[in-house]
Write a protein that holds these residues in place. Structure first.
Motif, PDB file in Angstrom:
ATOM      1  N   SER A   1      50.409  34.453   1.328  1.00 14.69           N
ATOM      2  CA  SER A   1      51.386  33.370   1.183  1.00 14.69           C
ATOM      3  C   SER A   1      52.677  33.919   0.589  1.00 14.69           C
ATOM      4  O   SER A   1      52.662  34.823  -0.249  1.00 14.69           O
ATOM      5  N   LYS A   2      53.816  33.344   1.006  1.00 11.33           N
ATOM      6  CA  LYS A   2      55.121  33.928   0.681  1.00 11.33           C
ATOM      7  C   LYS A   2      55.890  33.166  -0.388  1.00 11.33           C
ATOM      8  O   LYS A   2      56.934  33.638  -0.835  1.00 11.33           O
ATOM      9  N   ASP A   3      55.424  31.995  -0.786  1.00 10.20           N
ATOM     10  CA  ASP A   3      56.152  31.225  -1.787  1.00 10.20           C
ATOM     11  C   ASP A   3      55.264  30.961  -2.995  1.00 10.20           C
ATOM     12  O   ASP A   3      54.041  31.112  -2.939  1.00 10.20           O
ATOM     13  N   VAL A   4      55.898  30.555  -4.088  1.00  9.40           N
ATOM     14  CA  VAL A   4      55.212  30.351  -5.355  1.00  9.40           C
ATOM     15  C   VAL A   4      54.186  29.225  -5.272  1.00  9.40           C
ATOM     16  O   VAL A   4      53.054  29.353  -5.765  1.00  9.40           O
ATOM     17  N   TYR A   5      54.551  28.124  -4.625  1.00 14.58           N
ATOM     18  CA  TYR A   5      53.709  26.924  -4.625  1.00 14.58           C
ATOM     19  C   TYR A   5      52.422  27.130  -3.831  1.00 14.58           C
ATOM     20  O   TYR A   5      51.331  26.785  -4.300  1.00 14.58           O
TER      21      TYR A   5
ATOM     22  N   VAL B   1      51.843  20.542  -2.080  1.00  8.86           N
ATOM     23  CA  VAL B   1      52.601  21.708  -1.612  1.00  8.86           C
ATOM     24  C   VAL B   1      53.199  21.437  -0.242  1.00  8.86           C
ATOM     25  O   VAL B   1      54.364  21.775   0.039  1.00  8.86           O
ATOM     26  N   PHE B   2      52.433  20.807   0.632  1.00 14.94           N
ATOM     27  CA  PHE B   2      52.918  20.470   1.976  1.00 14.94           C
ATOM     28  C   PHE B   2      54.128  19.547   1.903  1.00 14.94           C
ATOM     29  O   PHE B   2      55.125  19.755   2.597  1.00 14.94           O
TER      30      PHE B   2
ATOM     31  N   LYS C   1      59.843  34.111  -0.865  1.00 16.47           N
ATOM     32  CA  LYS C   1      60.605  33.056  -0.201  1.00 16.47           C
ATOM     33  C   LYS C   1      60.729  31.843  -1.110  1.00 16.47           C
ATOM     34  O   LYS C   1      59.740  31.435  -1.731  1.00 16.47           O
ATOM     35  N   LYS C   2      61.918  31.299  -1.189  1.00 13.22           N
ATOM     36  CA  LYS C   2      62.167  30.145  -2.044  1.00 13.22           C
ATOM     37  C   LYS C   2      61.836  28.866  -1.291  1.00 13.22           C
ATOM     38  O   LYS C   2      62.323  28.647  -0.186  1.00 13.22           O
TER      39      LYS C   2
END
Length: 354
Positions: free
Chosen positions: A302-306, A345-346, A20-21
């Protein structure tokens, strides 16, 4: 006990995650711009980043072995620059990774890996941890988001990483000021055996800790434990008595053994022994492994890079500390690495509206 902990808590962690982006260009722009502003106000901050900017002080024979820990400029500014570099790197990695998954063109794999290799040059002083922890975190997100190509990619960046770490280790251990003490002492088996013992918390260090602390005369263990924890937390560390900590007492005992001053890494199990006695000396290694497993589980889901990077960073950081001081290394990495990273990240995952 540690292996039983891994076996029990590490079940069912293999999951398949859809990419996910989550990039927020405005946040990245503001973060980098603010860092550039801080550098303009405090240009001495750039001295911290070697070999890229200024490594001349490491060739000075009068340079002290522990001076790589000195921070030039405000600590907050240095931390901001470090996280800005990480987020800019993750932004580029995510951008090219997303393009690869959309187009399947392998050129974008190369571009995303190239950004990682470039930014690994911005490490602090001659500290191997300042490059080891973020690099291994990148290592894990590459294997996660480029799963089908992960073996080939990881072989390539592992060779690069090995050369970089080997060069840094040689430079740190054999720079001019160290060699001036005598090459024979540095390359002898006694030096290297002590070096390995320190970093692996091997039997000699465990024995010396048990023997030394068995003769500890002070009985105010509550104050000692409080100092150990307070000294590991930013801002509140000023309330700790830095001279009354388990690591200080351990090194005083080591100095008596060796008949000279010597700094050694306090084994985690020995700090557990000092805090909770012989019956529960294993509790800190147990908690450390438990934390690694739980953070690793969050990383996998977790689904994103960050977010993935934040959990990889704290997992690697704690794993790297498993033989070290629990309070300073494990608790310290949670406060100094993970909490600032997860806060950023948040904010990055929020969409700003004007």
């Amino acid at each position: 006990m540690i292996f039983l902990t891994i076996k029990y808590f590490a079940k069912g962690n293999n999951v398949s995650i859809i990419f996910k982006k989550k990039s927020n260009p405005l946040f990245i722009f503001l973060l980098v711009s603010f860092s550039l502003g801080v550098i303009t106000l405090f240009p001495e901050l750039l001295i911290n980043f070697n070999f890229v900017f200024d490594s001349s002080r490491y060739a000075d024979p009068s340079y002290s072995f522990g001076d790589e820990e000195v921070v030039y400029g405000p600590t907050f500014g240095l931390e901001l620059i470090k996280f800005s570099i990480i987020f800019l790197n993750l932004y580029l990695f995510e951008k090219y990774c997303w393009k690869f998954h959309s187009s399947k063109k392998k050129l974008f794999i190369f571009l995303s890996i190239l950004s990682i290799l470039f930014f690994t040059l911005f490490y602090i002083g001659v500290s191997r941890a300042s490059i080891l922890l973020p690099f291994l975190s990148y290592f894990f997100i590459v294997s996660k988001f480029y799963k089908e190509f992960s073996k080939k990619i990881l072989i390539f960046i592992s060779i690069y990483f090995f050369i970089l770490m080997l060069t840094l280790t040689i430079y740190k251990q054999f720079r001019t000021s160290s060699i001036s003490e005598g090459v024979g002492d540095l390359i002898g088996p006694a030096y290297f055996s002590n070096f390995v013992n320190d970093y692996t918390s091997s039997f000699p260090s465990i024995y010396q800790g048990l023997y030394g602390f068995s003769q500890y005369d002070e009985k105010n263990y509550g104050e000692l434990i409080a100092n150990d924890y307070l000294s590991s937390i930013p801002l509140v560390h000023r309330f700790a008595n830095m001279d009354n900590r388990t690591s200080n007492i351990f090194n005083e005992k080591i100095a008596i053994f060796l008949n000279r001053a010597s700094f050694r890494i306090l084994p985690m199990s020995i700090q557990g022994y000092m805090h909770m006695g012989l019956l529960f000396f294993f509790i800190y290694p147990f908690l450390t492994v438990l934390l690694i497993i739980h953070f690793d589980s969050f990383f996998r889901h977790s689904k994103d890079v960050y977010t993935s990077y934040a959990f990889a960073l704290v997992s690697v950081g704690i794993g790297f500390s498993i033989g070290y001081i629990f309070t300073y290394h494990v608790i310290g990495r949670i406060f100094k690495l993970f909490l600032p990273m997860i806060l950023l990240v948040f904010v990055n995952n929020k969409k700003f509206k004007f």
